[in-house]
Design an enzyme around this catalytic site. Structure first.
Site, PDB file in Angstrom:
ATOM      1  N   LYS A  84       2.985  -4.838 -11.783  1.00 61.44           N
ATOM      2  CA  LYS A  84       2.999  -3.556 -12.529  1.00 61.44           C
ATOM      3  C   LYS A  84       3.477  -3.464 -13.976  1.00 61.44           C
ATOM      4  CE  LYS A  84       1.154  -0.575  -9.172  1.00 61.44           C
ATOM      5  NZ  LYS A  84      -0.363   0.052  -9.623  1.00 61.44           N
ATOM      6  N   THR A 111       5.297   9.406 -14.909  1.00 58.58           N
ATOM      7  CA  THR A 111       4.325   9.277 -13.870  1.00 58.58           C
ATOM      8  C   THR A 111       4.465   9.424 -12.489  1.00 58.58           C
ATOM      9  OG1 THR A 111       2.828   7.121 -13.266  1.00 58.58           O
ATOM     10  CG2 THR A 111       5.153   6.583 -13.326  1.00 58.58           C
ATOM     11  N   SER A 114       4.711   5.326  -5.997  1.00 52.29           N
ATOM     12  CA  SER A 114       5.680   5.022  -4.601  1.00 52.29           C
ATOM     13  C   SER A 114       6.689   3.968  -4.975  1.00 52.29           C
ATOM     14  CB  SER A 114       4.838   4.499  -3.641  1.00 52.29           C
ATOM     15  OG  SER A 114       4.222   3.153  -3.990  1.00 52.29           O
ATOM     16  N   ALA A 246      -5.686   2.790   5.637  1.00 50.83           N
ATOM     17  CA  ALA A 246      -6.060   3.385   4.095  1.00 50.83           C
ATOM     18  C   ALA A 246      -7.326   3.016   3.633  1.00 50.83           C
ATOM     19  CB  ALA A 246      -4.941   3.192   3.218  1.00 50.83           C
ATOM     20  N   LYS A 311       8.557 -19.616   2.639  1.00 50.74           N
ATOM     21  CA  LYS A 311       9.847 -19.579   2.351  1.00 50.74           C
ATOM     22  C   LYS A 311       9.919 -18.449   1.036  1.00 50.74           C
ATOM     23  CE  LYS A 311      10.488 -22.619   5.387  1.00 50.74           C
ATOM     24  NZ  LYS A 311      10.615 -22.020   6.925  1.00 50.74           N
TER      25      LYS A 311
END
Length: 360
Positions: A84, A111, A114, A246, A311
């Protein structure tokens, strides 16, 4: 003076909207696209010094499970722990320059998110010397809320629904006043162009890819990647990964119009709960080879598999792409000719007190 400031803010907002329209490019079916390869290339030059060029990893075991050669683009190693920051940095840098060029006072960016876009916008704003006001659902992982506050973002919690997020953001915009500028997480050309820089990097790191798999929420992530990838190689296939709980993107593409989620989805992939939007949907409609929906069990299993075998820590939204590329649906839709696949791991931000395979 306040009236003058308000007028200038309206002019600047109109300029941004007009510029977005001016940058639209027609597809073969005459549907407008809000972002071009040139926009993505310009974004890369703009943000180059402010973001990481993230590594690409391989895993022999996952290759054997998929029957293909998988190249994992690790955006969990990006600043703020997800992709982002690319779009947020591009949008904020452009906005600040526009304000400076017009002689206007510094904007306040707003803005709703979540968590991942929230963190990215807060950091991008901080690095550009402006304030960020962030609306987050009450159900956002604590680690993401704390991270936003650590980047000096001002957090407002809201009810966990798309409308609740929009209403809270509108209230914040009103309280901030004429300096406020909304920076959506996806429905913005500058955001999408920034996210598309992932494709440019991936093509340099791994030549001759047959396909790219990336997850979808509101769509800015995979739409930007699709524009960058298709701009460089029109033959590459773009597969969109989505939770079954979703699945608005799959339904929207099938229907030929946006079909939003009727309720806020209850998926473990908390970053994938928003519906595709006006600017992202036409890009996905044109460029997506298929939407691969996966179950909650597949997402959790893929997440654990990556932790154990590679990992590295990924969040459920990133595991959605892994689950998709390992699924029978992908095998059926991709076919045998898709041998080299880029899988974009979108982030690694999650609450370690709530790991999904551990029963509390």
């Amino acid at each position: 003076m306040q009236n003058i400031s308000s007028s200038l803010r309206k002019i600047l907002a109109l300029h941004r909207f007009s510029a977005a329209l001016a940058r639209t490019h027609s597809t073969m079916d005459n549907s407008p696209l809000a972002v071009s390869l040139q926009d993505v290339q310009e974004a890369r030059e703009r943000i180059r010094e402010r973001v990481h060029c993230t590594p690409v990893l391989e895993c022999t075991y996952l290759n054997s499970l998929s029957g293909r050669q998988l190249f994992f683009k690790c955006e969990q190693f990006q600043k703020t722990g997800s992709f982002k920051i690319r779009g947020a940095t591009n949008a904020v840098m452009k906005l600040v320059k526009e304000a400076e060029d017009s002689g206007k006072e510094k904007p306040v960016v707003v803005t709703h998110s979540s968590g991942n876009h929230a963190q990215a916008l807060a950091l991008a704003a901080k690095l550009c010397g402006i304030q960020a006001q962030i609306v987050m659902p009450q159900t956002s992982p604590t680690i993401k809320v704390r991270a936003v506050e650590g980047y000096e973002g001002v957090v407002t919690l809201c009810v966990p629904s798309e409308q609740g997020r929009r209403d809270a953001a509108a209230a914040v915009m009103k309280s901030v006043g004429p300096r406020a500028v909304l920076i959506p997480s996806s429905n913005d050309p500058d955001i999408m162009a920034g996210q598309g820089t992932i494709a440019l990097e991936l093509f340099e790191q791994v030549p001759h890819l047959d396909a790219i798999v990336a997850s979808v929420s509101a769509g800015g992530f995979v739409a930007g990647i699709a524009v960058g990838a298709k701009g460089l190689n029109p033959n590459i296939k773009i597969f969109v990964a989505e939770p079954e709980l979703a699945d608005d993107c799959a339904k929207s593409i099938e229907a030929g119009k946006i079909i939003p989620n009727p309720t806020f989805p209850n998926t473990v992939a908390d970053a994938l709960k928003m519906s595709v939007c006006e600017l992202t949907f036409p890009i996905l409609q044109k460029h997506a080879s298929a939407v691969i929906t996966v179950s909650e069990e597949e997402i959790i299993s893929a997440m654990r598999l990556v932790w154990e075998r590679m990992k590295v820590v990924i969040e459920p939204a990133a595991a959605c792409s892994v689950a998709a590329v390992l699924s029978d649906k992908f095998k059926a839709k991709a076919g045998p000719d898709v041998k080299r696949v880029g899988v974009v791991l979108c982030g690694g931000n999650l609450d370690l007190d709530n790991i999904p395979w551990i029963k509390n």
